[in-house]
Structures are given as structure tokens and as C-alpha cells.
Design a protein around this motif. Structure first.
Motif, short mmCIF file in Angstrom:
data_model
loop_
_atom_site.label_atom_id
_atom_site.label_comp_id
_atom_site.label_asym_id
_atom_site.label_seq_id
_atom_site.Cartn_x
_atom_site.Cartn_y
_atom_site.Cartn_z
N UNK A 147 0.88 -1.17 0.00
CA UNK A 147 0.00 0.00 0.00
C UNK A 147 0.92 1.23 0.00
N UNK A 148 1.19 1.82 -1.18
CA UNK A 148 2.22 2.85 -1.29
C UNK A 148 1.73 4.28 -1.07
N UNK A 149 0.46 4.46 -0.74
CA UNK A 149 -0.13 5.80 -0.79
C UNK A 149 0.54 6.81 0.13
N UNK A 150 0.82 6.42 1.38
CA UNK A 150 1.39 7.38 2.33
C UNK A 150 2.74 7.90 1.85
N UNK A 151 3.50 7.07 1.16
CA UNK A 151 4.83 7.47 0.68
C UNK A 151 4.76 8.63 -0.31
N UNK A 152 3.64 8.75 -1.01
CA UNK A 152 3.50 9.86 -1.96
C UNK A 152 2.62 10.98 -1.42
N UNK A 153 2.25 10.88 -0.13
CA UNK A 153 1.49 11.95 0.49
C UNK A 153 -0.01 11.77 0.47
N UNK A 154 -0.47 10.54 0.18
CA UNK A 154 -1.90 10.29 0.07
C UNK A 154 -2.36 9.33 1.17
N UNK A 155 -3.67 9.11 1.23
CA UNK A 155 -4.23 8.00 1.99
C UNK A 155 -4.95 7.10 1.00
N UNK B 4 -8.52 15.27 -0.80
CA UNK B 4 -7.80 16.37 -0.17
C UNK B 4 -6.29 16.21 -0.33
N UNK B 5 -5.81 14.98 -0.12
CA UNK B 5 -4.38 14.72 -0.24
C UNK B 5 -3.88 14.94 -1.66
N UNK B 6 -4.66 14.53 -2.63
CA UNK B 6 -4.23 14.66 -4.02
C UNK B 6 -4.10 16.11 -4.44
N UNK B 7 -4.81 17.01 -3.78
CA UNK B 7 -4.75 18.44 -4.12
C UNK B 7 -3.51 19.13 -3.57
N UNK B 8 -2.76 18.46 -2.68
CA UNK B 8 -1.60 19.11 -2.07
C UNK B 8 -0.41 19.14 -3.04
N UNK B 9 0.30 20.25 -3.12
CA UNK B 9 1.45 20.35 -4.03
C UNK B 9 2.51 19.28 -3.80
N UNK B 10 2.77 18.93 -2.53
CA UNK B 10 3.78 17.92 -2.26
C UNK B 10 3.40 16.57 -2.87
N UNK B 11 2.12 16.22 -2.77
CA UNK B 11 1.67 14.97 -3.35
C UNK B 11 1.85 14.98 -4.87
N UNK B 12 1.45 16.07 -5.50
CA UNK B 12 1.60 16.18 -6.95
C UNK B 12 3.06 16.09 -7.36
#
Length: 267
Positions: free
Chosen positions: A129-137, A231-239
Motif C-alpha cells: 500500500x504505497x499511498x502514504x509514501x507519496x502523500x496520500x491515503x 484532499x491529499x491529491x490536491x496538495x502540491x507535495x503529493x503532486x
């Protein structure tokens, strides 16, 4: 009933539908695949000729790699959202079985978690489950289903560590039912699927119906997870992290996918 799709291959025999994910080059969970899986679940719900559903993959290296990172959030379906599609899969009065050989990460793992039973190749299956590593849930039920299977601490290890798990460790943690030798996996799942399909369907549905309220997540938790994902996907760090993964070769048959967890740790 006839099932015709582009990214799924469906064969029905002896009351068992075998659904093969077939979306080259690495079985990405694209919007098109999600739409076809939604259509399949809608159709199979009313098909009395199907009592058991087995999901597998046409790619020996990838069960489902993960979601397509090039898909725009604006194109994500809201009616129904994908968490609701998987919630319906879990609640069908039919039995769903995931037969995993190859890498299954992200939403691929969440599809597996939504199935009733999970069996994996001891030699080839890999889970992450890689989501947290890219800034997501997670957005399709993983945070809601994993704790019931693995317990709180192990679920958090899976979610927060974003590391690859081999089938033996996934079995030990409760992520899957069993890890089986690759040479035995297909025959084992086929025998079990046919065995369950031969039993009175009302009894199978009743047994599931009694277990489900104790073990399945509720819609409110699934909906909140989906909201947090957007919400997480909208963050610049995640992008920025998603763009970096694509630059490193993610979504191609490359080290960035074959050894995905290592690349996540180096972002």
C-alpha cells in the motif's frame, strides 16, 4: 449472460466466473478498467448462473500494479465512487476469490481486500500500500478493511511503511488467507471455487450475510477515506511526488515498478 470487456476477460463455467485482469503493459487500474469492473459487478449481481467469482491476472508479474497516476481527479467517477463499487462486491450474495500471482499494490490491493477470500503465489505475489509514501491515503477501502484482518499495529505498519510484503508475510499478517506454491495455486483455487459453487446458494448467502455485519466497514468510514484521498491529491507535495515517480519510470515495465517500494523510499 454474455460479458464483453476490453480490460477484463470473463469466462463462466460450472457456476464460476473467472475474471482476468488484462490491461497491458502492467495491468494499471485505469478509469476504463474501473468502469468495466463496475459494469461487471452490476451484471453479475443478477446472473444466477454465477455463484463464485475468481479474479486473476493475465500478467505473470503484475496482478494489478496500482492506479493510473496520469488519470485526472476531475475524471474520477462520483456516481458511484469506486469505494462503493468494492463495497457492493463485498456484499454480493456470491463468493469472490482473489487469486494473486505478481505484484498487487495500491488500489490493486484494495480490490483484493474487498474480495471474500484471498490466495497468493508463494513465489511471485507481492503486496504493497504505497499511498502514504507519496502523500496520500488509501481511497477504496484499504484503511477500513486492513485493521479487521491484520489488527491495528500491523495495519499501520503496512500503511505507514509503504513497503513490499511477500506472500508468506502477507499470510502471517492476515492480508491473505494462504500463500501456496505457484504450481499448486490454480488447482487449489479452482477446486475451492467449484466446491463452494456446488453448495446451496441460499446457505452460502446466509453465511456471508451473518459474517458481514461483524467484519465489513461501514459506508461512512469508506466515504471519509475517499474524501481524505481527494484532499491529499490536491496538495502540491503529493503532486510533486507523483510527478517524480513518473519521471523515474513508474507505469512502465521498469525498475521503478518492479522494485516500487525501494523507489518510494528514495523520493
Amino acid at each position: 449472460m454474455t460479458y464483453a470487456f476490453d480490460t477484463l476477460r470473463v469466462r463462466v463455467q460450472d457456476d464460476v466466473a473467472r475474471v482476468t485482469f488484462d490491461n497491458p503493459p502492467i495491468n494499471l487500474a485505469t478509469l476504463a478498467m474501473g468502469a468495466e469492473l463496475t459494469r461487471f459487478i452490476d451484471q453479475v449481481a443478477d446472473d444466477d448462473a454465477v455463484r463464485v467469482i475468481v479474479f486473476d491476472s493475465a500478467d505473470p508479474d503484475f496482478f494489478i500494479a496500482h492506479a493510473d497516476m496520469s488519470d485526472s481527479e476531475a475524471d474520477w467517477p462520483e456516481d458511484p465512487p469506486f469505494w462503493a463499487v468494492l463495497e457492493r462486491l463485498s456484499s454480493l450474495p456470491k463468493v469472490s476469490i482473489a487469486q494473486i500471482a505478481g505484484r498487487t499494490r495500491g488500489v490493486g490491493s484494495e480490490i483484493v481486500l474487498a474480495c471474500d477470500l484471498r490466495f497468493a503465489s508463494a513465489e511471485r505475489a507481492v503486496f504493497c500500500q504505497p499511498e502514504v509514501a507519496v502523500g496520500m491515503v488509501l481511497g477504496a477501502g484499504g484503511t477500513q478493511r486492513l485493521p479487521a484482518l491484520a489488527g491495528r499495529a500491523r495495519a499501520l505498519e503496512i500503511l505507514l511503511g509503504s513497503e513490499d510484503f511477500d506472500a508468506a508475510l502477507a499470510e502471517r499478517y492476515g492480508w491473505i488467507n494462504r500463500a501456496l506454491p505457484d504450481a499448486e495455486l490454480d488447482a487449489f483455487v479452482d477446486r475451492l471455487a467449484r466446491r463452494i459453487a456446488s453448495f446451496p446458494p441460499d446457505a452460502v448467502a446466509a453465511a456471508k450475510g451473518m459474517v458481514d455485519p461483524i467484519t465489513l466497514p461501514d459506508s461512512d468510514g469508506l466515504a471519509e477515506e475517499w474524501r481524505q484521498t481527494k484532499l491529499a491529491l490536491a496538495r502540491p507535495q503529493t503532486q510533486a511526488r507523483l510527478r517524480r515517480l513518473l519521471e523515474l519510470g513508474s507505469q512502465t515495465r521498469s525498475p521503478a515498478e518492479l522494485d516500487h517500494a525501494r523507489f518510494l523510499g528514495e523520493l
